[in-house]
Design a protein around this motif. Structure first.
Motif, PDB file in Angstrom:
ATOM      1  N   TYR A   1      -7.832   9.549  -3.912  1.00 48.38           N
ATOM      2  CA  TYR A   1      -7.878   8.089  -3.789  1.00 48.38           C
ATOM      3  C   TYR A   1      -8.525   7.716  -2.462  1.00 48.38           C
ATOM      4  O   TYR A   1      -8.107   8.190  -1.402  1.00 48.38           O
ATOM      5  CB  TYR A   1      -6.447   7.547  -3.873  1.00 48.38           C
TER       6      TYR A   1
ATOM      7  N   PRO B   1      -9.179   4.322  -0.585  1.00 48.55           N
ATOM      8  CA  PRO B   1      -9.017   2.864  -0.604  1.00 48.55           C
ATOM      9  C   PRO B   1     -10.173   2.099   0.027  1.00 48.55           C
ATOM     10  O   PRO B   1     -10.334   0.901  -0.228  1.00 48.55           O
ATOM     11  CB  PRO B   1      -7.721   2.627   0.190  1.00 48.55           C
TER      12      PRO B   1
ATOM     13  N   GLU C   1       0.190   5.101 -12.821  1.00 45.90           N
ATOM     14  CA  GLU C   1       0.719   3.802 -12.416  1.00 45.90           C
ATOM     15  C   GLU C   1      -0.415   2.868 -11.960  1.00 45.90           C
ATOM     16  O   GLU C   1      -0.416   1.675 -12.257  1.00 45.90           O
ATOM     17  CB  GLU C   1       1.707   4.016 -11.272  1.00 45.90           C
ATOM     18  N   MET C   2      -1.380   3.431 -11.273  1.00 50.87           N
ATOM     19  CA  MET C   2      -2.505   2.609 -10.786  1.00 50.87           C
ATOM     20  C   MET C   2      -3.461   2.244 -11.917  1.00 50.87           C
ATOM     21  O   MET C   2      -4.065   1.181 -11.901  1.00 50.87           O
ATOM     22  CB  MET C   2      -3.287   3.385  -9.712  1.00 50.87           C
ATOM     23  N   GLU C   3      -3.610   3.158 -12.873  1.00 47.73           N
ATOM     24  CA  GLU C   3      -4.596   2.959 -13.942  1.00 47.73           C
ATOM     25  C   GLU C   3      -3.993   3.341 -15.293  1.00 47.73           C
ATOM     26  O   GLU C   3      -4.229   4.450 -15.801  1.00 47.73           O
ATOM     27  CB  GLU C   3      -5.847   3.820 -13.671  1.00 47.73           C
TER      28      GLU C   3
ATOM     29  N   GLU D   1       1.310   8.888 -10.096  1.00 49.40           N
ATOM     30  CA  GLU D   1       0.735   7.830  -9.237  1.00 49.40           C
ATOM     31  C   GLU D   1      -0.566   7.298  -9.836  1.00 49.40           C
ATOM     32  O   GLU D   1      -0.830   6.096  -9.830  1.00 49.40           O
ATOM     33  CB  GLU D   1       0.465   8.382  -7.843  1.00 49.40           C
TER      34      GLU D   1
ATOM     35  N   ASN E   1      -9.080  -0.766 -12.724  1.00 49.13           N
ATOM     36  CA  ASN E   1      -9.022  -1.618 -11.522  1.00 49.13           C
ATOM     37  C   ASN E   1      -9.676  -0.978 -10.316  1.00 49.13           C
ATOM     38  O   ASN E   1      -9.760  -1.585  -9.262  1.00 49.13           O
ATOM     39  CB  ASN E   1      -7.558  -1.914 -11.157  1.00 49.13           C
ATOM     40  N   HIS E   2     -10.072   0.277 -10.460  1.00 49.25           N
ATOM     41  CA  HIS E   2     -10.724   1.007  -9.374  1.00 49.25           C
ATOM     42  C   HIS E   2     -12.028   1.593  -9.907  1.00 49.25           C
ATOM     43  O   HIS E   2     -12.233   1.649 -11.117  1.00 49.25           O
ATOM     44  CB  HIS E   2      -9.844   2.177  -8.890  1.00 49.25           C
TER      45      HIS E   2
END
Ligand code: FAD
Length: 496
Positions: free
Chosen positions: A141, A143, A127-129, A124, A239-240
């Motif tokens: 995480y 949000p 996939e996000m980063e 996971e 992106n985070h």
């Protein structure tokens, strides 16, 4: 002598947030700051994260006010036109020990009331980063974490407070405070003013201001954090907000996009002796790079555009000090506001105004309070038709001054002439972003100085880079006609 209901000492994000909150009431408020601009202390040099709130120990002011402040950000930033993005944060784990720490942080986050926390597995996270290390085995995480333009928030808060009647006085160092029957006699350089109540938001100098009227009860130790900032071309590398798992040695270096789309790494954590020691060091920046590489193995270091450092106002108790003095009635300390002070600022402001209302027996509501900041024009965001119409009305919007960020003369003139407006080169950079791009003002700097000199009606040699006396020009090397300098100065400067 000038009389005020409230004197706020310090125009960082805390002082300006309190000022704006107070401007909702019929109260005569002055904000005093020793610097030549709002947000010239810690507020201008930090990570710009609106933390989710799992990090602070449950039950502390930090934990409570972080979570409460975070929830207020959307509405506040919308009203004040401040860049804010709720992009979420990841705390990444490299081994089982890290995973155990993440479990503790997760539980602490739940106890603190952080919404929607999740523990993620390796796939996971990847996939996000996609640019993160293959050695990462999981992450926490959050949000609700976000990124904000920190100095822009303080500037907008000050401007909106001023539009609602608050007086912002810069270049105004408080040197002495005497309690008297009507409240406090405050010495500001050579001048004095009288205020019924004092709110101490002096950041790194919070202990000094407290000690002017109270028995010393805390000591602020500056703790330096260094950063590297990278070009917008690599701004989407992550992106985070990506944290490393905290250890007993510290929180670890983070990698994050900024609210304006740059990439940033930092901060270090190092106690220093001086409350002005904001220089970066070779050792600090090297350390950052090594740590960043662990999380993002192919980190684009070649895209670096600048480095900077900020100072945390640390105290031994490791919590905010927000309390009315038991010793001196009408004096409130809002001190030791280190991280997550930016995140907590809107909630701190509400809390402090509540305390003040209790002390004063309430305030009448200001029925003409304007919650919104006067809108700004962002020329490059306009359609071709809107651009043409604007230039026809005001040709200054047709002259691009900062090519890196696409900022026009019209936008620069606007931010100089607002309340709490820009008076230095960096003040323009912080408000309009002229000079914040790839060349860091190398090309537009001289033109911005000319505009500043013209709008402020001062000689160009008196325009400073940032703080008082940070002069850029010492005199002319060729013709002085352009700058209107006396001929004697020509001779002097040619001799140099
Ligand atoms: C490296 C680093 C990273 C951080 N990252 C984050 C983050 O990501 N998220 C987060 O929530 N928080 C973060 N913080 C914390 C956050 O930056 C601070 O909590 C916040 O900026 C504090 O604001 P302030 O108004 O209390 O202080 P300041 O911004 O320092 O303002 C105090 C003001 O008081 C003025 N002053 C001092 N003495 C006098 C005097 N005698 N007379 C008149 N004026 C005076 C100063 O000039 C200054 O402008 C970070 C801090 C650092 C250093």
């Amino acid at each position: 002598m000038r009389m005020y209901d409230v004197a706020i000492i310090g125009a960082g994000v805390i002082g300006t947030a309190i000022a704006r909150e107070l401007s909702k009431y019929n109260v005569k408020v002055i904000v005093l700051d020793k610097e030549n601009d709002v947000a010239n202390g810690t507020t201008k040099a930090n990570s710009g994260i609106v933390h989710a709130g799992y990090d602070a120990k449950s039950g502390t002011l930090k934990a409570r006010l972080n979570v409460a402040g975070n929830a207020m950000y959307e509405d506040l930033c919308k009203a004040l036109e401040v860049p804010f993005k709720r992009i979420g944060s990841l705390v990444v784990a490299f081994d089982e020990e890290d995973m155990a720490t993440l479990q503790e942080l997760y539980q602490q986050g739940l106890d603190n009331g952080v919404p929607n926390l999740q523990l993620l597995g390796r796939d996971e996270v990847k996939e996000m980063e996609p640019n993160l290390s293959d050695e990462i085995i999981g992450a926490l995480y959050a949000p609700s974490a976000g990124i904000v333009g920190p100095w822009e928030l303080a500037i907008a808060l000050a401007e909106n407070a001023a539009d609602n009647g608050v007086e912002i006085r810069l270049n105004a160092a408080v040197t002495q405070i005497e309690a008297n029957e009507q409240g406090f006699l405050v010495t500001v350089d050579e001048d004095t003013l009288q205020a019924k109540y004092i709110i101490n938001c002096a950041g790194l100098y919070g202990d000094k201001i407290n000690n002017m009227v109270n028995t010393p009860s805390f000591e602020i130790v500056p703790n330096r954090g260094e950063y590297n900032l990278f070009d917008k071309g690599v701004g989407d590398y992550v992106n985070h907000v990506v944290f490393q798992t905290p250890t007993k040695h510290g929180k670890g270096v983070l990698v994050l996009p900024t609210a304006h789309g740059n990439l940033m790494i930092g901060p270090t954590a190092e106690p220093v002796d001086e409350p002005e020691a904001v220089e970066t060091t070779e050792v600090g920046l090297k350390f950052l790079r090594e740590k960043a590489k662990r999380v993002v193995p192919k980190f684009p270091f070649q895209a670096v555009i600048t480095s900077f450092a900020g100072l945390r106002a640390k105290v031994k108790t490791n919590d905010f000090i927000i309390e009315a003095s038991a010793e001196t009635k009408g004096f409130i300390n809002v001190a030791a506001i280190d991280s997550p002070g930016l995140s907590a600022a809107p909630a701190i402001a509400e809390m402090v105004v509540g305390m003040l209302k209790d002390i004063a027996g309430g305030f009448a509501v200001n029925s003409s309070f304007k919650p919104n900041r006067r809108p700004s024009i962002h020329f490059m965001a306009l359609s071709p038709e809107e651009k043409a119409a604007l230039i026809a009305k005001d040709p200054r919007y047709g002259r691009v001054i900062c090519r890196c960020e696409g900022i026009t003369e019209g936008e620069i003139v606007d931010i100089i002439n607002r309340k709490a407006g820009a008076t230095s080169l960096d003040a323009v950079k912080r408000r309009a972003r002229a000079g914040a791009g790839r060349c860091q003002g190398g090309f537009c700097g001289p033109r911005v100085m000319e505009i500043l000199a013209r709008e402020l009606k001062v000689d160009i040699t008196s325009v400073v880079k940032d703080r008082k006396a940070s002069y850029i020009l010492t005199g002319a090397t060729k013709s002085n006609d352009e700058y209107g300098l006396p001929s004697q100065q020509v001779a002097d400067s040619q001799d140099i």
